[in-house]
Design a protein around this motif. Structure first.
Motif, mmCIF file in Angstrom:
data_model
loop_
_atom_site.group_PDB
_atom_site.id
_atom_site.type_symbol
_atom_site.label_atom_id
_atom_site.label_comp_id
_atom_site.label_asym_id
_atom_site.label_seq_id
_atom_site.Cartn_x
_atom_site.Cartn_y
_atom_site.Cartn_z
ATOM 1 N N TYR A 71 96.971 127.318 14.634
ATOM 2 C CA TYR A 71 97.937 128.264 14.056
ATOM 3 C C TYR A 71 99.364 127.884 14.434
ATOM 4 O O TYR A 71 100.261 127.902 13.602
ATOM 5 C CB TYR A 71 97.666 129.693 14.539
ATOM 6 N N VAL A 72 99.569 127.548 15.699
ATOM 7 C CA VAL A 72 100.911 127.185 16.168
ATOM 8 C C VAL A 72 101.380 125.912 15.468
ATOM 9 O O VAL A 72 102.523 125.833 15.001
ATOM 10 C CB VAL A 72 100.932 127.018 17.708
ATOM 11 N N ARG A 73 100.500 124.929 15.382
ATOM 12 C CA ARG A 73 100.856 123.665 14.724
ATOM 13 C C ARG A 73 101.240 123.906 13.270
ATOM 14 O O ARG A 73 102.257 123.405 12.781
ATOM 15 C CB ARG A 73 99.687 122.684 14.820
ATOM 16 N N ILE A 74 100.443 124.692 12.567
ATOM 17 C CA ILE A 74 100.733 124.977 11.162
ATOM 18 C C ILE A 74 102.020 125.786 11.037
ATOM 19 O O ILE A 74 102.865 125.507 10.180
ATOM 20 C CB ILE A 74 99.547 125.702 10.495
ATOM 21 N N GLY A 75 102.194 126.772 11.915
ATOM 22 C CA GLY A 75 103.425 127.576 11.894
ATOM 23 C C GLY A 75 104.656 126.728 12.128
ATOM 24 O O GLY A 75 105.680 126.890 11.443
ATOM 25 N N ASN A 76 104.574 125.819 13.076
ATOM 26 C CA ASN A 76 105.708 124.929 13.342
ATOM 27 C C ASN A 76 105.973 124.013 12.152
ATOM 28 O O ASN A 76 107.136 123.765 11.800
ATOM 29 C CB ASN A 76 105.460 124.095 14.607
ATOM 30 N N GLY A 77 104.927 123.521 11.521
ATOM 31 C CA GLY A 77 105.080 122.681 10.342
ATOM 32 C C GLY A 77 105.738 123.434 9.201
ATOM 33 O O GLY A 77 106.641 122.917 8.529
ATOM 34 N N LEU A 78 105.315 124.666 8.989
ATOM 35 C CA LEU A 78 105.919 125.483 7.944
ATOM 36 C C LEU A 78 107.390 125.784 8.254
ATOM 37 O O LEU A 78 108.226 125.770 7.356
ATOM 38 C CB LEU A 78 105.147 126.788 7.760
ATOM 39 N N ALA A 79 107.681 126.026 9.524
ATOM 40 C CA ALA A 79 109.073 126.290 9.911
ATOM 41 C C ALA A 79 109.944 125.072 9.643
ATOM 42 O O ALA A 79 111.085 125.198 9.181
ATOM 43 C CB ALA A 79 109.137 126.682 11.379
ATOM 44 N N GLU A 80 109.410 123.883 9.917
ATOM 45 C CA GLU A 80 110.155 122.653 9.651
ATOM 46 C C GLU A 80 110.411 122.484 8.157
ATOM 47 O O GLU A 80 111.515 122.102 7.743
ATOM 48 C CB GLU A 80 109.403 121.439 10.183
ATOM 49 N N VAL A 81 109.406 122.758 7.344
ATOM 50 C CA VAL A 81 109.544 122.611 5.895
ATOM 51 C C VAL A 81 110.567 123.597 5.349
ATOM 52 O O VAL A 81 111.420 123.227 4.531
ATOM 53 C CB VAL A 81 108.166 122.799 5.194
ATOM 54 N N THR A 82 110.500 124.833 5.791
ATOM 55 C CA THR A 82 111.419 125.846 5.258
ATOM 56 C C THR A 82 112.843 125.639 5.768
ATOM 57 O O THR A 82 113.792 125.937 5.056
ATOM 58 C CB THR A 82 110.953 127.266 5.592
ATOM 59 N N SER A 83 112.995 125.097 6.953
ATOM 60 C CA SER A 83 114.362 124.853 7.467
ATOM 61 C C SER A 83 114.972 123.609 6.833
ATOM 62 O O SER A 83 116.183 123.453 6.805
ATOM 63 C CB SER A 83 114.360 124.743 8.985
ATOM 64 N N ALA A 84 114.169 122.718 6.289
ATOM 65 C CA ALA A 84 114.653 121.489 5.660
ATOM 66 C C ALA A 84 115.169 121.752 4.253
ATOM 67 O O ALA A 84 115.859 120.942 3.673
ATOM 68 C CB ALA A 84 113.546 120.435 5.638
#
Length: 68
Positions: free
Chosen positions: A54-67
């Motif tokens: 969950y944390v890994r996916i959440g961090n990945g999504l945060a990176e995508v949305t911040s980009a």
């Protein structure tokens, strides 16, 4: 849904192991307690793995949305 399924699976496995230990007279032995403890550890480890996912996916999504 995953948590309910996970809990049900390990509850059943614990009941099965407890019945086996009771039938063999090992329920209160160090070996019996170790087997129950190992099963509990396995349950906790799978929770931990799921949380890390969950944390890994959440961090990945945060990176995508911040980009964006």
């Amino acid at each position: 849904a995953w948590e309910r399924q996970h809990d049900a699976k390990f509850t059943q496995r614990t009941r099965t192991l407890q019945a086996e230990l009771d039938a063999s007279g090992e329920a209160k032995s160090p070996a019996g307690r170790a087997r129950l403890s190992a099963l509990d550890d396995e349950k906790l480890q799978t929770y931990q793995q799921r949380y890390e996912e969950y944390v890994r996916i959440g961090n990945g999504l945060a990176e995508v949305t911040s980009a964006e």
